[in-house]
Design an enzyme around this catalytic site. Sequence first.
Site, mmCIF file in Angstrom:
data_model
loop_
_atom_site.group_PDB
_atom_site.id
_atom_site.type_symbol
_atom_site.label_atom_id
_atom_site.label_comp_id
_atom_site.label_asym_id
_atom_site.label_seq_id
_atom_site.Cartn_x
_atom_site.Cartn_y
_atom_site.Cartn_z
ATOM 1 N N GLY A 10 0.791 -1.239 0.000
ATOM 2 C CA GLY A 10 0.000 0.000 0.000
ATOM 3 C C GLY A 10 0.817 1.280 0.000
ATOM 4 O O GLY A 10 0.256 2.367 -0.151
ATOM 5 N N PHE A 13 3.122 2.545 -5.742
ATOM 6 C CA PHE A 13 2.509 3.432 -6.746
ATOM 7 C C PHE A 13 0.982 3.261 -6.766
ATOM 8 O O PHE A 13 0.227 4.185 -6.421
ATOM 9 C CB PHE A 13 3.165 3.089 -8.086
ATOM 10 C CG PHE A 13 2.491 3.596 -9.315
ATOM 11 C CD1 PHE A 13 2.081 4.920 -9.424
ATOM 12 C CD2 PHE A 13 2.281 2.743 -10.405
ATOM 13 C CE1 PHE A 13 1.476 5.381 -10.590
ATOM 14 C CE2 PHE A 13 1.685 3.196 -11.559
ATOM 15 C CZ PHE A 13 1.276 4.508 -11.657
ATOM 16 N N VAL A 61 5.244 -9.259 3.510
ATOM 17 C CA VAL A 61 4.079 -10.123 3.313
ATOM 18 C C VAL A 61 4.452 -11.614 3.470
ATOM 19 O O VAL A 61 3.577 -12.463 3.637
ATOM 20 C CB VAL A 61 3.428 -9.790 1.944
ATOM 21 C CG1 VAL A 61 4.217 -10.395 0.797
ATOM 22 C CG2 VAL A 61 1.977 -10.197 1.892
ATOM 23 N N ALA A 81 1.187 -6.236 -2.921
ATOM 24 C CA ALA A 81 2.630 -6.359 -2.693
ATOM 25 C C ALA A 81 3.212 -7.364 -3.669
ATOM 26 O O ALA A 81 2.705 -8.477 -3.809
ATOM 27 C CB ALA A 81 2.901 -6.825 -1.261
ATOM 28 N N SER A 124 -1.993 -9.285 -13.734
ATOM 29 C CA SER A 124 -1.315 -8.469 -14.736
ATOM 30 C C SER A 124 -1.588 -8.948 -16.153
ATOM 31 O O SER A 124 -1.740 -10.152 -16.402
ATOM 32 C CB SER A 124 0.187 -8.539 -14.462
ATOM 33 O OG SER A 124 0.910 -8.112 -15.586
ATOM 34 N N TYR A 183 7.985 -13.456 -13.877
ATOM 35 C CA TYR A 183 7.017 -12.504 -13.316
ATOM 36 C C TYR A 183 5.597 -12.895 -13.709
ATOM 37 O O TYR A 183 4.701 -12.975 -12.861
ATOM 38 C CB TYR A 183 7.349 -11.085 -13.806
ATOM 39 C CG TYR A 183 6.296 -10.064 -13.444
ATOM 40 C CD1 TYR A 183 6.135 -9.623 -12.140
ATOM 41 C CD2 TYR A 183 5.442 -9.534 -14.432
ATOM 42 C CE1 TYR A 183 5.148 -8.685 -11.812
ATOM 43 C CE2 TYR A 183 4.462 -8.603 -14.108
ATOM 44 C CZ TYR A 183 4.318 -8.185 -12.798
ATOM 45 O OH TYR A 183 3.347 -7.268 -12.478
ATOM 46 N N ARG A 251 0.564 -1.202 -26.871
ATOM 47 C CA ARG A 251 0.190 -1.452 -25.479
ATOM 48 C C ARG A 251 -1.014 -0.583 -25.103
ATOM 49 O O ARG A 251 -1.331 0.384 -25.782
ATOM 50 C CB ARG A 251 1.352 -1.080 -24.539
ATOM 51 C CG ARG A 251 2.610 -1.929 -24.697
ATOM 52 C CD ARG A 251 2.436 -3.329 -24.165
ATOM 53 N NE ARG A 251 3.709 -4.056 -24.172
ATOM 54 C CZ ARG A 251 4.222 -4.656 -25.227
ATOM 55 N NH1 ARG A 251 3.613 -4.640 -26.393
ATOM 56 N NH2 ARG A 251 5.383 -5.290 -25.146
HETATM 57 N N1 LIG Z 1 2.270 -0.763 -12.491
HETATM 58 C C1 LIG Z 1 1.786 -1.560 -13.442
HETATM 59 O O1 LIG Z 1 1.776 -1.196 -14.635
HETATM 60 C C2 LIG Z 1 1.202 -2.897 -13.087
HETATM 61 C C3 LIG Z 1 0.683 -3.676 -14.121
HETATM 62 C C4 LIG Z 1 0.145 -4.927 -13.811
HETATM 63 C C5 LIG Z 1 0.116 -5.364 -12.510
HETATM 64 N N2 LIG Z 1 0.650 -4.600 -11.525
HETATM 65 C C6 LIG Z 1 0.611 -5.127 -10.162
HETATM 66 O O2 LIG Z 1 0.089 -4.142 -9.292
HETATM 67 C C7 LIG Z 1 0.688 -4.272 -8.003
HETATM 68 C C8 LIG Z 1 1.246 -2.946 -7.531
HETATM 69 O O3 LIG Z 1 2.236 -2.531 -8.456
HETATM 70 P P1 LIG Z 1 2.884 -1.072 -8.436
HETATM 71 O O4 LIG Z 1 3.059 -0.645 -9.838
HETATM 72 O O5 LIG Z 1 2.159 -0.197 -7.488
HETATM 73 O O6 LIG Z 1 4.326 -1.432 -7.873
HETATM 74 P P2 LIG Z 1 5.189 -0.741 -6.700
HETATM 75 O O7 LIG Z 1 6.529 -1.375 -6.766
HETATM 76 O O8 LIG Z 1 5.090 0.737 -6.750
HETATM 77 O O9 LIG Z 1 4.409 -1.220 -5.389
HETATM 78 C C9 LIG Z 1 4.614 -2.463 -4.817
HETATM 79 C C10 LIG Z 1 4.783 -2.237 -3.326
HETATM 80 O O10 LIG Z 1 4.938 -3.521 -2.716
HETATM 81 C C11 LIG Z 1 5.944 -3.419 -1.737
HETATM 82 N N3 LIG Z 1 6.529 -4.743 -1.527
HETATM 83 C C12 LIG Z 1 7.348 -5.428 -2.368
HETATM 84 N N4 LIG Z 1 7.688 -6.607 -1.818
HETATM 85 C C13 LIG Z 1 7.044 -6.665 -0.630
HETATM 86 C C14 LIG Z 1 6.992 -7.641 0.405
HETATM 87 N N5 LIG Z 1 7.690 -8.787 0.311
HETATM 88 N N6 LIG Z 1 6.233 -7.395 1.492
HETATM 89 C C15 LIG Z 1 5.545 -6.226 1.603
HETATM 90 N N7 LIG Z 1 5.567 -5.269 0.667
HETATM 91 C C16 LIG Z 1 6.304 -5.484 -0.441
HETATM 92 C C17 LIG Z 1 6.944 -2.417 -2.285
HETATM 93 O O11 LIG Z 1 7.717 -1.818 -1.254
HETATM 94 C C18 LIG Z 1 6.025 -1.419 -2.988
HETATM 95 O O12 LIG Z 1 5.677 -0.350 -2.135
HETATM 96 C C19 LIG Z 1 1.719 -5.389 -8.126
HETATM 97 O O13 LIG Z 1 1.142 -6.575 -7.658
HETATM 98 C C20 LIG Z 1 1.969 -5.485 -9.612
HETATM 99 O O14 LIG Z 1 2.368 -6.791 -9.993
HETATM 100 C C21 LIG Z 1 1.193 -3.371 -11.777
#
Ligand SMILES: NC(=O)c1ccc[n+]([C@@H]2O[C@H](COP(=O)([O-])OP(=O)(O)OC[C@H]3O[C@@H](n4cnc5c(N)ncnc54)[C@H](O)[C@@H]3O)[C@@H](O)[C@H]2O)c1
Length: 372
Positions: A10, A13, A61, A81, A124, A183, A251
Amino acid sequence: MSRSILITGGAGFIGSHLADELLRAGYKVRALDSLTEQVHGTGAARPSYLSPDVELIVGDVRDADAVRRALRGIDAVYHLAAAVGVGQSMYEIAHYTDVNNRGTAVLLEALAERPVERLVVASSMSIYGEGLYRRSDGSVQTNAERSIEQLKAGLWEPRSEDGEALAPVATPEWKPPCLSSVYALSKFDQERMCLMVGRAYEIPTVALRFFNVYGPRQALSNPYTGVLAIFAARLLNDKPPLIFEDGEQQRDFVSVHDVAHACQLALEAGSAVDHVFNIGSGQHFTVKEIAQRIGRAVGKEYIDVVVNGKYRVGDIRNCFADITLARDLLGYAPKVGLDDGLRELAEWLAEQSAEDNVDKASQELAERGLTV
Ligand SMILES: NC(=O)c1ccc[n+]([C@@H]2O[C@H](COP(=O)([O-])OP(=O)(O)OC[C@H]3O[C@@H](n4cnc5c(N)ncnc54)[C@H](O)[C@@H]3O)[C@@H](O)[C@H]2O)c1
């Protein structure tokens, strides 16, 4: 009494924008986030963009005790996460599997002990591999792939079994997955595991397949995440965006605000349970066009993009979302057009400095034979 929501990841991003959205809607929000260095920098502190109204538990987590603590008094959970880099997942295999697959498993064991009213998991578009294609006779091809030989020859577009050109079309949820990176494999695993365990323990569960999410707060120094953030980090350092293949790959870029709203809808819509939904913009652009448009948005249109003609193992050519199901069952309707979204991103970028780690990341991939 207002409901309490836990967002794993949380402080990241998407999670932080979702927190804002939920707080505005009157929920209480708690975040469990380990503040990973790659996203939050060394000695990471609570990010300044995270609303002060979010209760942040710094924890992993994969740590069952931290997860149990975080679940106390919680009514619903978003599982965001994750380790989030496609290219990096191809050499940090154990790490990606540990954080994403095992992390989800630890969370689900805790939820099995203490079920919640709803679980929403971030999946994703990467699980699709190539998107859906149409052959010239009108039939669809669901399993388009590109051979290494073809890529080495610079023949970028997938072809049918007969060697015929294929036209990319919007990808619906029913397209079978084609997992081409660790991934993607881990995201599919997260999605399936949550739906399966959710069903077994009567935790109403929803999976959302995000497409290319962009917007303020995306970690600019992380060379493995969103392509728009990566291009922006290059431009801020007066370097050209680096584009693989020929730049014509397509995309679906969706604003983080639309994604956060979709997440909220998934919490509330009764008809959403047990479904997976594409969350995209419903529009598509080529990567080259996106690079040029972000260049214009930040006033650096004089920097020409570099198209390197190389290929990264695990990359796909075209994938953009069919969002009909989310429209029908969630009432999802994306509101932020690309021009407005890029303008907002540019305004945020103007206040940022970005460490550009793209050259380092490209080198990591090249050293391991993951680019050709
Ligand atoms: N940004 C995209 O375009 C996109 C696209 C598809 C899916 N997603 C998914 O959305 C979710 C959020 O992505 P995001 O873009 O906000 O990424 P991000 O890296 O900004 O956020 C992920 C957060 O998870 C935390 N984190 C990582 N490992 C952790 C752990 N072991 N325990 C606790 N916290 C942990 C990180 O510190 C980070 O704050 C992810 O599951 C990602 O796979 C994102």
